[in-house]
Write an enzyme that holds these catalytic residues in place. Sequence first.
Site, PDB file in Angstrom:
ATOM      1  N   CYS A  23      -3.117  -6.747  21.142  1.00 27.51           N
ATOM      2  CA  CYS A  23      -1.956  -5.913  20.808  1.00 27.51           C
ATOM      3  C   CYS A  23      -2.449  -4.499  20.513  1.00 27.51           C
ATOM      4  O   CYS A  23      -3.417  -4.318  19.788  1.00 27.51           O
ATOM      5  CB  CYS A  23      -1.271  -6.523  19.586  1.00 27.51           C
ATOM      6  SG  CYS A  23      -0.201  -5.397  18.716  1.00 27.51           S
ATOM      7  N   CYS A  59       2.589 -11.436  19.422  1.00 21.74           N
ATOM      8  CA  CYS A  59       1.638 -10.910  18.434  1.00 21.74           C
ATOM      9  C   CYS A  59       2.136 -11.328  17.056  1.00 21.74           C
ATOM     10  O   CYS A  59       3.232 -10.918  16.646  1.00 21.74           O
ATOM     11  CB  CYS A  59       1.529  -9.387  18.504  1.00 21.74           C
ATOM     12  SG  CYS A  59       0.627  -8.712  17.073  1.00 21.74           S
ATOM     13  N   HIS A 109       0.857  -1.184   0.000  1.00 18.45           N
ATOM     14  CA  HIS A 109       0.000   0.000   0.000  1.00 18.45           C
ATOM     15  C   HIS A 109       0.899   1.242   0.000  1.00 18.45           C
ATOM     16  O   HIS A 109       2.131   1.116  -0.019  1.00 18.45           O
ATOM     17  CB  HIS A 109      -0.985  -0.013   1.179  1.00 18.45           C
ATOM     18  CG  HIS A 109      -0.347  -0.103   2.540  1.00 18.45           C
ATOM     19  ND1 HIS A 109       0.556   0.812   3.010  1.00 18.45           N
ATOM     20  CD2 HIS A 109      -0.489  -1.013   3.548  1.00 18.45           C
ATOM     21  CE1 HIS A 109       0.937   0.500   4.229  1.00 18.45           C
ATOM     22  NE2 HIS A 109       0.327  -0.619   4.583  1.00 18.45           N
ATOM     23  N   LYS A 129      -3.524  -2.209   5.710  1.00 18.42           N
ATOM     24  CA  LYS A 129      -4.425  -3.120   5.004  1.00 18.42           C
ATOM     25  C   LYS A 129      -5.355  -3.801   6.002  1.00 18.42           C
ATOM     26  O   LYS A 129      -6.528  -3.985   5.733  1.00 18.42           O
ATOM     27  CB  LYS A 129      -3.612  -4.190   4.266  1.00 18.42           C
ATOM     28  CG  LYS A 129      -2.919  -3.689   3.036  1.00 18.42           C
ATOM     29  CD  LYS A 129      -3.868  -3.457   1.881  1.00 18.42           C
ATOM     30  CE  LYS A 129      -4.177  -4.767   1.173  1.00 18.42           C
ATOM     31  NZ  LYS A 129      -4.941  -4.515  -0.058  1.00 18.42           N
ATOM     32  N   CYS A 187       2.674  -8.376  14.541  1.00 19.00           N
ATOM     33  CA  CYS A 187       3.966  -7.677  14.699  1.00 19.00           C
ATOM     34  C   CYS A 187       5.135  -8.645  14.578  1.00 19.00           C
ATOM     35  O   CYS A 187       6.267  -8.213  14.447  1.00 19.00           O
ATOM     36  CB  CYS A 187       4.085  -7.035  16.078  1.00 19.00           C
ATOM     37  SG  CYS A 187       2.902  -5.761  16.442  1.00 19.00           S
ATOM     38  N   HIS A 227       4.001   1.573   2.332  1.00 22.28           N
ATOM     39  CA  HIS A 227       5.235   0.902   1.910  1.00 22.28           C
ATOM     40  C   HIS A 227       5.906   1.704   0.795  1.00 22.28           C
ATOM     41  O   HIS A 227       7.123   1.872   0.774  1.00 22.28           O
ATOM     42  CB  HIS A 227       4.926  -0.506   1.380  1.00 22.28           C
ATOM     43  CG  HIS A 227       4.177  -1.366   2.346  1.00 22.28           C
ATOM     44  ND1 HIS A 227       2.976  -1.945   2.049  1.00 22.28           N
ATOM     45  CD2 HIS A 227       4.449  -1.725   3.626  1.00 22.28           C
ATOM     46  CE1 HIS A 227       2.539  -2.636   3.086  1.00 22.28           C
ATOM     47  NE2 HIS A 227       3.415  -2.509   4.070  1.00 22.28           N
ATOM     48  N   LYS A 269      -2.941   5.239  11.505  1.00 20.99           N
ATOM     49  CA  LYS A 269      -1.938   4.671  10.621  1.00 20.99           C
ATOM     50  C   LYS A 269      -2.644   3.868   9.539  1.00 20.99           C
ATOM     51  O   LYS A 269      -3.440   2.991   9.842  1.00 20.99           O
ATOM     52  CB  LYS A 269      -1.017   3.744  11.408  1.00 20.99           C
ATOM     53  CG  LYS A 269       0.051   3.102  10.549  1.00 20.99           C
ATOM     54  CD  LYS A 269       0.933   2.171  11.359  1.00 20.99           C
ATOM     55  CE  LYS A 269       1.976   1.510  10.472  1.00 20.99           C
ATOM     56  NZ  LYS A 269       2.150   0.106  10.707  1.00 20.99           N
ATOM     57  N   HIS A 282      -2.184  -3.884  16.536  1.00 18.26           N
ATOM     58  CA  HIS A 282      -3.063  -4.610  15.619  1.00 18.26           C
ATOM     59  C   HIS A 282      -4.498  -4.770  16.111  1.00 18.26           C
ATOM     60  O   HIS A 282      -5.380  -5.136  15.343  1.00 18.26           O
ATOM     61  CB  HIS A 282      -2.471  -5.994  15.295  1.00 18.26           C
ATOM     62  CG  HIS A 282      -1.306  -5.907  14.358  1.00 18.26           C
ATOM     63  ND1 HIS A 282      -0.021  -5.731  14.791  1.00 18.26           N
ATOM     64  CD2 HIS A 282      -1.262  -5.910  13.006  1.00 18.26           C
ATOM     65  CE1 HIS A 282       0.780  -5.654  13.745  1.00 18.26           C
ATOM     66  NE2 HIS A 282       0.051  -5.756  12.654  1.00 18.26           N
TER      67      HIS A 282
HETATM   68  N1  MSP Z   1       9.191  -7.167   7.616  1.00 19.58           N
HETATM   69  C1  MSP Z   1       9.251  -6.113   8.551  1.00 19.58           C
HETATM   70  C2  MSP Z   1      10.513  -5.297   8.369  1.00 19.58           C
HETATM   71  C3  MSP Z   1      11.779  -6.079   8.489  1.00 19.58           C
HETATM   72  S1  MSP Z   1      13.180  -5.091   8.207  1.00 19.58           S
HETATM   73  C4  MSP Z   1      14.467  -6.023   8.681  1.00 19.58           C
HETATM   74  C5  MSP Z   1       8.041  -5.199   8.393  1.00 19.58           C
HETATM   75  N2  MSP Z   1       7.429  -5.248   7.224  1.00 19.58           N
HETATM   76  S2  MSP Z   1       6.104  -4.421   6.845  1.00 19.58           S
HETATM   77  O1  MSP Z   1       5.832  -4.800   5.486  1.00 19.58           O
HETATM   78  O2  MSP Z   1       5.084  -4.670   7.796  1.00 19.58           O
HETATM   79  O3  MSP Z   1       6.414  -2.932   6.981  1.00 19.58           O
HETATM   80  C6  MSP Z   1       7.446  -2.357   6.274  1.00 19.58           C
HETATM   81  C7  MSP Z   1       7.524  -0.876   6.473  1.00 19.58           C
HETATM   82  O4  MSP Z   1       6.342  -0.221   6.007  1.00 19.58           O
HETATM   83  C8  MSP Z   1       7.710  -0.443   7.919  1.00 19.58           C
HETATM   84  O5  MSP Z   1       8.782   0.473   7.949  1.00 19.58           O
HETATM   85  C9  MSP Z   1       6.437   0.252   8.265  1.00 19.58           C
HETATM   86  O6  MSP Z   1       6.636   1.277   9.156  1.00 19.58           O
HETATM   87  C10 MSP Z   1       6.044   0.804   6.908  1.00 19.58           C
HETATM   88  N3  MSP Z   1       4.655   1.165   6.895  1.00 19.58           N
HETATM   89  C11 MSP Z   1       3.580   0.340   7.035  1.00 19.58           C
HETATM   90  N4  MSP Z   1       2.454   1.125   7.091  1.00 19.58           N
HETATM   91  C12 MSP Z   1       2.811   2.435   6.987  1.00 19.58           C
HETATM   92  C13 MSP Z   1       2.132   3.645   6.957  1.00 19.58           C
HETATM   93  N5  MSP Z   1       0.833   3.721   7.067  1.00 19.58           N
HETATM   94  N6  MSP Z   1       2.862   4.782   6.806  1.00 19.58           N
HETATM   95  C14 MSP Z   1       4.223   4.756   6.656  1.00 19.58           C
HETATM   96  N7  MSP Z   1       4.889   3.639   6.681  1.00 19.58           N
HETATM   97  C15 MSP Z   1       4.215   2.462   6.866  1.00 19.58           C
HETATM   98  O7  MSP Z   1       7.719  -4.467   9.304  1.00 19.58           O
END
Ligand code: MSP
Length: 535
Positions: free
Chosen positions: A155, A129, A20, A308, A132, A23, A305, A158
């Site tokens: 959590c 969790c 999304h 999905k 997380c 990311h 925040k 979540h």
């Molecule tokens: N797999 C772990 C990271 C491992 S790094 C050694 C993870 N993955 S994630 O896909 O859940 O998230 C990846 C990144 O996307 C995180 O930095 C998270 O903060 C970011 N974001 C997820 N939702 C977000 C927003 N709504 N806004 C900004 N960043 C967001 O965590």
Amino acid sequence: MPGESFYLTTPIFYVNDVPHIGHAYTEVAADILTRWHRQSGDDTWLLTGTDEHGQKILRTAVANDTTPKEWADKLVRDAWLPLLETLNVANDDFIRTTDERHETAVLIFLQKLYDDGFIYKGEYEGYYCVGCEEYKQLDDLMETADGDYAGQLVCKIHGRPVEVLQETNYFFKMSQFQQPLLDLYESQPEFVQPASVRNEIISFVRSGLNDLSISRSSFDWGIQIPWDTSHVLYVWFDALLNYITAIGYGTDDEQFARRWPGTHLVGKDIARFHAVIWPAMLMAAGIQVPTQVFGHGWLLVGGEKMSKSKLTGIAPNEITDTFGSDAFRYYFMRAISFGQDGSFSWEDLSARYQSELANGFGNLASRVIAMVSRYYDGVVPSPGPYGEADLGIQKTVRDAASAANTAIARLAIHEALAAVWTIVEELNGYITIQEPWVLAKDEAPRERLGTVLYTATEGLRALAVLLSPIIPESTEVLWSALGADSLGADSDGADSLGTVWEQLLPDAGRWGQLPAGSRVTPIEPLFPRIEPAVV
Ligand code: MSP
């Protein structure tokens, strides 16, 4: 000779779902920073990738009637690699935690920690969790009064119930790094940034560190512990190591020495893993800690925040299909201070697209090029003597370039962009006041017209260069339209400036680089008008 090393990483993304815009936000920021460093002559490397082990991926795969590896392959192929194209990200590498190169190096690291006495077997009982992929303390949980999970501990991130784990696991002696970590934060204040994240990390570590359970035996989707194959490695321990396995840790010493230490860009929610567990792991292995961990803010939708799981996720191509990837990149970096949370709204995006990109920048480029075409047959005129207003533009360009370069060094992308935008605003004002269309009516001030149009065109040259890391597509079009990459006979024998990517950003503010005599070509609007019905 390669310049200074600049190695930047993004988090590796869980492949349980499609990307999304949260990311995409990290990817864009990382791409802009590395493009900037590459164009500053630094020996730059951008790593991104996917996090494919652990319970979360396993459960998603099972729910979709497939194996975790097949699920991961499908998502990487259909969603995560295409995301990089959608956003125009120029990453140098893409690592998957199921890559053999990663698994091999993880085993080397683990065995070293085990041999050196940093890992022991013990009992674990606590909350976990899966969302997380993290063991939780009571502080991280809350009891819900109503809804599906009434009366259960959920959590705080979540909003789903945690699971109680009781297992015999391997532990990493993290507690013994409490003081070394506090010393690190103290002696290198830049290690964790911004300050809000740094303060949170320091108070977390001050309150005490437990040893970390790093293995699981209740499922088998992970890297097997080399000395006890009935356990798989805890997914975060596995994932964090990607930052060094991808650049040759344990397998290619030369590459590793060239790239490490690096800078990690992460969302603030995962700063703790990167600023506490990760440096402790590296210290235990006798490896240098990262240069910096920068925790950026969240994209919020309706004040929360975006995610999905809460059904607020917006797919990046919902935006790029209409506005294009440049507008996506520009908007998120301009509208949100990097390091702070920011709200996304379609109205704000449309308004900025129209006023800043289409009317502000795009229109400036079209107008100036059209006037050079009309009044000088497309050949950039030589400037006559410069007056106060012209020198004012030169100063704006110089100051903007210098402020932008300084801001990028602090990862303040929004400040860099705001600084560069002063050129757009000043140049538009300059053209309105100088009225080249009036000067063109009369032969007498012909020299003055040349000065004004040279000033405007050279201003566009600087803008194309300074904006190229941020909006690569349209600046490449502008660069060609300025004739900078194809100087011909008209240009008094001056050499072509090369591609826009070859222009050095630290030098972008130096006046007079576009040779008079360059041949411009009219362009379609860089940011065409978008019909309101589409938005
Ligand atoms: N797999 C772990 C990271 C491992 S790094 C050694 C993870 N993955 S994630 O896909 O859940 O998230 C990846 C990144 O996307 C995180 O930095 C998270 O903060 C970011 N974001 C997820 N939702 C977000 C927003 N709504 N806004 C900004 N960043 C967001 O965590």
